[in-house]
Design an enzyme around this catalytic site. Structure first.
Site, mmCIF file in Angstrom:
data_model
loop_
_atom_site.group_PDB
_atom_site.id
_atom_site.type_symbol
_atom_site.label_atom_id
_atom_site.label_comp_id
_atom_site.label_asym_id
_atom_site.label_seq_id
_atom_site.Cartn_x
_atom_site.Cartn_y
_atom_site.Cartn_z
ATOM 1 N N ARG A 13 -3.778 -4.590 -2.218
ATOM 2 C CA ARG A 13 -4.763 -3.595 -1.769
ATOM 3 C C ARG A 13 -4.450 -3.032 -0.383
ATOM 4 O O ARG A 13 -5.315 -2.452 0.267
ATOM 5 C CB ARG A 13 -6.191 -4.173 -1.791
ATOM 6 N N LEU A 14 -3.214 -3.189 0.063
ATOM 7 C CA LEU A 14 -2.788 -2.624 1.339
ATOM 8 C C LEU A 14 -2.162 -1.253 1.069
ATOM 9 O O LEU A 14 -0.949 -1.061 1.173
ATOM 10 C CB LEU A 14 -1.811 -3.567 2.049
#
Length: 212
Positions: free
Chosen positions: A190-191
């Site tokens: 989720r970066l």
């Protein structure tokens, strides 16, 4: 399966300052070309968000029909909900969700009505059945049944059986002139990579990386 258990990693690509183009329109064209080449379904489909007089947002999917250095162009019935909301508040947002490429583009700006000549040029380029559908549909307003809608379509087909179908006086278009454009590329854990182009007073663009 529980909804909270539905997830996947985004691992296809990354986005860095080094491979961003200076102009957001050129960057968008590059990504759109990628989407077309990848044979995505409806690569020009975009969610159009407007707001009514009470502050209630509404959304719908519309097809992008033109792009240049002025902005993003779409067409609609001027009696539709979106057109009526834009009369009261021309602030607008567009969202291009290219899921299979793990990409999104969000456009923030103002919708400016197109001149009649530009609307007519596009309308006359549409397939005849689409032109007839524009005449048959009082977009966003109630209709008692599909049968009634199809009867209206048949009536219009008979009415305009000969010659060119004229431009309805209730058909128009908008150019969305952006103030900000965000490019989003999915990232592992989720970066995600997010970059915001923001228009400056001199019409240049400032680019800022955003936290995911």
């Amino acid at each position: 399966m529980k909804l909270e258990d539905i997830r996947r990693e985004y691992l296809q690509d990354g986005l860095s300052e080094d491979n961003l183009l200076d102009c957001p329109f050129k960057q968008f064209e590059k990504w759109l070309d990628n989407a077309v080449t990848a044979n995505l379904s409806d690569p020009t489909a975009m969610v159009v968000a407007t707001v009514d007089e009470t502050g209630q947002p509404s959304q719908r999917i519309v097809l992008l029909k033109h792009l240049d250095d002025d902005g993003f162009v779409f067409f609609t019935n001027t009696g539709s909900r979106k057109a009526q909301e834009l009369k009261g508040n021309n602030k607008i947002s567009l969202h291009f969700p290219w899921h299979t490429m793990e990409r999104q583009v969000i456009v923030y700006g103002e919708a400016k009505p197109l001149p009649t000549a530009a609307v007519a040029k596009y309308f006359l380029s549409r397939p005849k059945e689409s032109q007839l559908a524009a005449w048959a549909s009082a977009q966003s307003r109630p209709v008692s049944s599909r049968k009634v809608l199809m009867e209206t379509f048949a009536n219009m087909k008979n009415k305009f059986a000969k010659g060119q179908i004229p431009l309805p006086d209730f058909w128009g278009g908008y150019c969305v002139v952006p103030t900000k454009i965000e490019f989003w590329q999915g990232g592992a854990h989720r970066l995600h990579d997010r970059f915001m182009y923001q228009r400056q007073a001199d019409n240049s663009w400032q680019v800022t990386r955003l936290n995911p």
